[in-house]
Design a protein around this motif. Structure first.
Motif, PDB file in Angstrom:
ATOM      1  N   SER A   7       0.808  -1.221   0.000  1.00 56.29           N
ATOM      2  CA  SER A   7       0.000   0.000   0.000  1.00 56.29           C
ATOM      3  C   SER A   7       0.842   1.273   0.000  1.00 56.29           C
ATOM      4  CB  SER A   7      -0.979   0.001   1.178  1.00 56.29           C
ATOM      5  OG  SER A   7      -0.274  -0.020   2.394  1.00 56.29           O
ATOM      6  N   SER A   8       2.026   1.243   0.586  1.00 53.57           N
ATOM      7  CA  SER A   8       2.847   2.459   0.597  1.00 53.57           C
ATOM      8  C   SER A   8       3.330   2.806  -0.810  1.00 53.57           C
ATOM      9  CB  SER A   8       4.031   2.320   1.560  1.00 53.57           C
ATOM     10  OG  SER A   8       4.900   1.297   1.140  1.00 53.57           O
ATOM     11  N   VAL A   9       3.626   1.802  -1.616  1.00 55.41           N
ATOM     12  CA  VAL A   9       4.026   2.041  -3.005  1.00 55.41           C
ATOM     13  C   VAL A   9       2.827   2.546  -3.803  1.00 55.41           C
ATOM     14  CG1 VAL A   9       4.874   0.947  -5.118  1.00 55.41           C
ATOM     15  CG2 VAL A   9       5.876   0.350  -2.910  1.00 55.41           C
ATOM     16  N   LEU A  10       1.668   1.939  -3.606  1.00 62.37           N
ATOM     17  CA  LEU A  10       0.459   2.365  -4.311  1.00 62.37           C
ATOM     18  C   LEU A  10       0.056   3.783  -3.906  1.00 62.37           C
ATOM     19  CD1 LEU A  10      -1.552  -0.948  -4.088  1.00 62.37           C
ATOM     20  CD2 LEU A  10      -0.230  -0.083  -6.030  1.00 62.37           C
ATOM     21  N   PHE A  11       0.210   4.110  -2.635  1.00 66.23           N
ATOM     22  CA  PHE A  11      -0.075   5.458  -2.133  1.00 66.23           C
ATOM     23  C   PHE A  11       0.846   6.455  -2.830  1.00 66.23           C
ATOM     24  CE2 PHE A  11       0.401   9.020   0.733  1.00 66.23           C
ATOM     25  CZ  PHE A  11      -0.852   9.198   1.297  1.00 66.23           C
ATOM     26  N   SER A  18       5.407  11.810 -11.399  1.00 64.34           N
ATOM     27  CA  SER A  18       6.447  11.055 -12.094  1.00 64.34           C
ATOM     28  C   SER A  18       7.246  10.287 -11.046  1.00 64.34           C
ATOM     29  CB  SER A  18       7.359  11.992 -12.891  1.00 64.34           C
ATOM     30  OG  SER A  18       8.039  12.865 -12.008  1.00 64.34           O
ATOM     31  N   GLY A  19       8.237   9.536 -11.488  1.00 61.66           N
ATOM     32  CA  GLY A  19       9.081   8.806 -10.556  1.00 61.66           C
ATOM     33  C   GLY A  19       8.883   7.307 -10.652  1.00 61.66           C
ATOM     34  N   ALA A  20       9.625   6.594  -9.834  1.00 58.36           N
ATOM     35  CA  ALA A  20       9.665   5.135  -9.896  1.00 58.36           C
ATOM     36  C   ALA A  20       8.319   4.487  -9.599  1.00 58.36           C
ATOM     37  CB  ALA A  20      10.727   4.602  -8.940  1.00 58.36           C
ATOM     38  N   THR A  21       7.626   4.958  -8.575  1.00 60.68           N
ATOM     39  CA  THR A  21       6.353   4.316  -8.224  1.00 60.68           C
ATOM     40  C   THR A  21       5.312   4.540  -9.310  1.00 60.68           C
ATOM     41  OG1 THR A  21       5.673   6.215  -6.884  1.00 60.68           O
ATOM     42  CG2 THR A  21       6.745   4.384  -5.729  1.00 60.68           C
ATOM     43  N   LYS A  22       5.266   5.740  -9.843  1.00 65.25           N
ATOM     44  CA  LYS A  22       4.332   6.041 -10.936  1.00 65.25           C
ATOM     45  C   LYS A  22       4.668   5.186 -12.159  1.00 65.25           C
ATOM     46  CE  LYS A  22       1.045   8.949 -12.161  1.00 65.25           C
ATOM     47  NZ  LYS A  22      -0.134   9.097 -11.346  1.00 65.25           N
ATOM     48  N   ALA A  23       5.959   5.041 -12.449  1.00 63.40           N
ATOM     49  CA  ALA A  23       6.401   4.244 -13.590  1.00 63.40           C
ATOM     50  C   ALA A  23       5.993   2.776 -13.434  1.00 63.40           C
ATOM     51  CB  ALA A  23       7.911   4.358 -13.757  1.00 63.40           C
ATOM     52  N   GLU A  44      -6.343  -1.164   2.427  1.00 64.90           N
ATOM     53  CA  GLU A  44      -5.361  -0.372   3.170  1.00 64.90           C
ATOM     54  C   GLU A  44      -4.962   0.877   2.382  1.00 64.90           C
ATOM     55  OE1 GLU A  44      -0.880  -0.888   5.033  1.00 64.90           O
ATOM     56  OE2 GLU A  44      -2.048  -2.666   4.577  1.00 64.90           O
ATOM     57  N   THR A  45      -4.780   0.734   1.078  1.00 64.57           N
ATOM     58  CA  THR A  45      -4.424   1.864   0.226  1.00 64.57           C
ATOM     59  C   THR A  45      -5.545   2.893   0.211  1.00 64.57           C
ATOM     60  OG1 THR A  45      -3.081   0.414  -1.176  1.00 64.57           O
ATOM     61  CG2 THR A  45      -3.720   2.548  -2.103  1.00 64.57           C
ATOM     62  N   ALA A  46      -6.767   2.433   0.007  1.00 59.95           N
ATOM     63  CA  ALA A  46      -7.915   3.344  -0.013  1.00 59.95           C
ATOM     64  C   ALA A  46      -8.054   4.062   1.321  1.00 59.95           C
ATOM     65  CB  ALA A  46      -9.200   2.577  -0.339  1.00 59.95           C
ATOM     66  N   HIS A  47      -7.935   3.328   2.396  1.00 64.41           N
ATOM     67  CA  HIS A  47      -8.069   3.911   3.730  1.00 64.41           C
ATOM     68  C   HIS A  47      -6.999   4.987   3.954  1.00 64.41           C
ATOM     69  CE1 HIS A  47      -9.191   4.142   7.925  1.00 64.41           C
ATOM     70  NE2 HIS A  47      -7.930   3.963   8.269  1.00 64.41           N
TER      71      HIS A  47
END
Length: 70
Positions: A7-11, A18-23, A44-47
């Motif tokens: 969830s931290s990566v999705l958040f 831009s950046g690694a997570t967006k990519a 968890e991500t939505a919350h």
């Protein structure tokens, strides 16, 4: 290849322009790998995103759309 993102990566990917997570999300959308997510990770991500509505510039509907996209 299958990838699990927490969830931290999705958040981070949601907030990033831009950046690694967006990519990572963009590569998954193009079929570069299969994104494997559980209901618990999505919840968890939505919350987390909904808790931070006032801190960042996005709305409830954007969060719901993002989770549905995932």
């Amino acid at each position: 290849m299958k990838i699990v993102l927490d969830s931290s990566v999705l958040f981070s990917a949601f907030l990033a322009s831009s950046g690694a997570t967006k990519a990572l999300i963009q590569v998954a959308r193009r079929g570069g790998f299969e994104l494997c997510l559980s209901e618990a990770i999505l919840e968890e991500t939505a919350h987390a995103l909904l808790r931070k509505l006032e801190r960042y510039d996005y709305g409830h509907d954007e969060v719901i759309e993002y989770i549905a996209l995932l």
